[in-house]
Design a protein around this motif. Structure first.
Motif, short mmCIF file in Angstrom:
data_model
loop_
_atom_site.label_atom_id
_atom_site.label_comp_id
_atom_site.label_asym_id
_atom_site.label_seq_id
_atom_site.Cartn_x
_atom_site.Cartn_y
_atom_site.Cartn_z
N ASP A 185 -29.17 -3.41 -1.14
CA ASP A 185 -28.20 -2.65 -0.89
C ASP A 185 -27.76 -2.41 0.61
O ASP A 185 -28.63 -1.96 1.65
CB ASP A 185 -28.48 -1.27 -1.39
CG ASP A 185 -27.25 -0.32 -1.44
OD1 ASP A 185 -26.32 -0.52 -0.73
OD2 ASP A 185 -27.45 0.88 -1.92
N PRO A 186 -26.52 -3.29 1.17
CA PRO A 186 -26.33 -3.02 2.54
C PRO A 186 -25.99 -1.65 3.06
O PRO A 186 -26.20 -0.97 4.21
CB PRO A 186 -25.10 -3.91 2.76
CG PRO A 186 -24.50 -3.96 1.37
CD PRO A 186 -25.85 -3.83 0.41
N ALA A 187 -25.67 -0.43 2.04
CA ALA A 187 -25.35 0.72 2.68
C ALA A 187 -26.52 1.44 3.19
O ALA A 187 -26.20 2.41 3.98
CB ALA A 187 -25.05 1.40 1.29
N HIS A 246 -25.50 -9.17 8.77
CA HIS A 246 -24.30 -8.92 8.51
C HIS A 246 -23.16 -9.98 8.86
O HIS A 246 -23.21 -10.09 10.30
CB HIS A 246 -23.66 -7.49 9.01
CG HIS A 246 -22.47 -7.03 8.38
ND1 HIS A 246 -21.36 -6.75 9.27
CD2 HIS A 246 -21.85 -6.99 7.19
CE1 HIS A 246 -20.22 -6.34 8.62
NE2 HIS A 246 -20.38 -6.51 7.43
N PHE A 247 -22.66 -10.67 8.07
CA PHE A 247 -21.90 -11.94 8.58
C PHE A 247 -20.38 -11.46 9.14
O PHE A 247 -19.79 -10.36 8.70
CB PHE A 247 -21.26 -12.51 7.05
CG PHE A 247 -20.18 -13.88 7.44
CD1 PHE A 247 -21.03 -14.96 7.49
CD2 PHE A 247 -19.17 -13.62 7.08
CE1 PHE A 247 -20.02 -16.07 7.69
CE2 PHE A 247 -18.01 -14.65 7.24
CZ PHE A 247 -18.85 -15.87 7.71
N SER A 248 -20.36 -12.10 10.27
CA SER A 248 -19.03 -11.87 10.97
C SER A 248 -18.10 -12.99 10.87
O SER A 248 -16.77 -12.87 10.96
CB SER A 248 -19.29 -11.31 12.37
OG SER A 248 -19.97 -12.36 13.07
N ARG A 249 -18.61 -14.05 10.93
CA ARG A 249 -17.73 -15.62 10.84
C ARG A 249 -18.58 -16.77 10.74
O ARG A 249 -19.64 -16.59 10.80
CB ARG A 249 -16.89 -15.80 12.39
CG ARG A 249 -17.89 -16.00 13.38
CD ARG A 249 -16.91 -16.07 14.82
NE ARG A 249 -17.62 -16.72 15.82
CZ ARG A 249 -18.72 -16.39 16.60
NH1 ARG A 249 -19.15 -15.37 16.49
NH2 ARG A 249 -19.29 -17.22 17.32
N LEU A 264 -31.09 -12.97 5.40
CA LEU A 264 -30.10 -12.83 3.87
C LEU A 264 -28.95 -12.33 4.60
O LEU A 264 -28.70 -11.14 5.07
CB LEU A 264 -30.76 -11.51 3.15
CG LEU A 264 -30.16 -11.33 1.75
CD1 LEU A 264 -31.13 -10.49 0.98
CD2 LEU A 264 -28.99 -10.52 2.10
N VAL A 265 -28.00 -13.39 4.40
CA VAL A 265 -26.66 -13.28 5.34
C VAL A 265 -25.64 -12.42 3.88
O VAL A 265 -25.64 -13.00 2.77
CB VAL A 265 -25.93 -14.47 5.45
CG1 VAL A 265 -24.77 -14.12 6.13
CG2 VAL A 265 -26.81 -15.22 6.59
N TYR A 266 -25.12 -11.38 4.36
CA TYR A 266 -24.20 -10.77 3.43
C TYR A 266 -23.01 -10.30 4.08
O TYR A 266 -22.75 -10.10 5.19
CB TYR A 266 -25.00 -9.44 2.90
CG TYR A 266 -25.03 -8.49 3.97
CD1 TYR A 266 -24.27 -7.30 4.07
CD2 TYR A 266 -26.08 -8.53 4.65
CE1 TYR A 266 -24.34 -6.41 4.90
CE2 TYR A 266 -26.28 -7.50 5.78
CZ TYR A 266 -25.46 -6.49 5.84
OH TYR A 266 -25.55 -5.49 6.81
N ARG A 267 -22.04 -10.13 3.17
CA ARG A 267 -20.63 -9.66 3.61
C ARG A 267 -20.29 -8.83 2.36
O ARG A 267 -20.63 -8.65 1.30
CB ARG A 267 -19.73 -10.57 3.78
CG ARG A 267 -19.38 -11.37 2.49
CD ARG A 267 -18.22 -12.70 3.00
NE ARG A 267 -17.70 -13.37 1.65
CZ ARG A 267 -17.25 -14.45 1.76
NH1 ARG A 267 -16.87 -15.05 2.74
NH2 ARG A 267 -16.86 -15.14 0.48
N THR A 268 -19.17 -7.88 2.53
CA THR A 268 -18.54 -6.89 1.61
C THR A 268 -17.02 -7.57 1.54
O THR A 268 -16.51 -7.54 2.40
CB THR A 268 -18.84 -5.83 2.06
OG1 THR A 268 -19.96 -5.14 2.28
CG2 THR A 268 -17.96 -4.70 0.95
N LYS A 269 -16.86 -7.83 0.18
CA LYS A 269 -15.48 -8.32 -0.07
C LYS A 269 -14.89 -7.65 -1.25
O LYS A 269 -15.57 -7.54 -2.32
CB LYS A 269 -15.47 -9.89 -0.57
CG LYS A 269 -14.36 -10.61 0.06
CD LYS A 269 -14.51 -12.09 -0.17
CE LYS A 269 -13.10 -12.87 0.53
NZ LYS A 269 -13.22 -14.00 0.30
N LYS A 270 -13.62 -6.63 -0.93
CA LYS A 270 -13.18 -6.10 -2.17
C LYS A 270 -14.12 -5.33 -2.74
O LYS A 270 -14.60 -4.95 -3.82
CB LYS A 270 -12.61 -6.85 -3.19
CG LYS A 270 -11.42 -7.61 -2.74
CD LYS A 270 -10.87 -8.72 -3.86
CE LYS A 270 -9.83 -9.55 -3.60
NZ LYS A 270 -9.35 -10.27 -4.58
N SER A 271 -14.87 -4.47 -1.74
CA SER A 271 -16.23 -3.37 -2.12
C SER A 271 -17.28 -3.93 -2.82
O SER A 271 -18.13 -3.29 -3.18
CB SER A 271 -15.45 -2.34 -2.94
OG SER A 271 -14.49 -1.57 -2.42
#
Length: 160
Positions: free
Chosen positions: A153-155, A112-115, A28-35
């Motif tokens: 929830d990644p938090a 957690h996606f880095s690139r 489950l690849v995720y990222r946070t963009k603009k909160s």
């Protein structure tokens, strides 16, 4: 969210559980963009359905490492993968050879996606798209996967 540590090294890619289901792994690849949290979905090669990058456990790797490899092979995604599964979902595959079991259970590992790499093994074979958590949950067919994504929830993770 049920967290399950699966840190043993895989010795056989085809693992049949006592209930007859065959184990696979997904990222489950995720990222946070603009909160806002976004989830990376890919299309399956056969039906074009939206799915998480997933596949067989890989011999001499942990289940989490196998999930990270699937994210790279199917979407070119790189990042930190959790050493634990946040849940499972089941699905049936209908295009199996005669006599082969098509009942699968998939352990889902958050990453957690880095690139993203410029080239990857399955580039051009699948579509990839970043979606909001709600949109990603809506796009997948499997009810258990839909619920798992919707409640993500990644938090509560400590990956970044």
């Amino acid at each position: 969210m049920n967290v399950t540590y699966l840190d043993e090294i895989v010795t056989d890619k085809r693992i049949e559980l006592p209930n007859g289901k065959i184990r696979q792994v997904a990222a489950l690849v995720y990222r946070t963009k603009k909160s806002k949290t976004e989830i990376l979905l890919v299309t399956s090669r056969g039906t074009g359905r939206w799915v998480l990058p997933k596949g067989w456990p890989q011999v001499r790797k942990t289940f989490a490492q196998s999930a990270r490899t699937e994210a790279y092979e199917e979407a070119g995604a790189r990042g930190d993968v959790a050493p634990f599964s946040i849940g499972t979902y089941t699905y049936k595959k209908s295009d199996m050879c005669d006599g082969e079991n098509g009942d699968f259970i998939v352990d889902v590992f958050p990453m957690h996606f880095s690139r993203q790499e410029k080239n990857w093994p399955e580039r051009g074979q699948r579509r990839i798209e970043w979606m909001s958590v709600a949109a990603a949950a809506e796009c997948v067919d499997e009810p258990e996967l839909r619920e798992l994504i919707a409640s993500f929830d990644p938090a509560i993770l400590d990956l970044h």
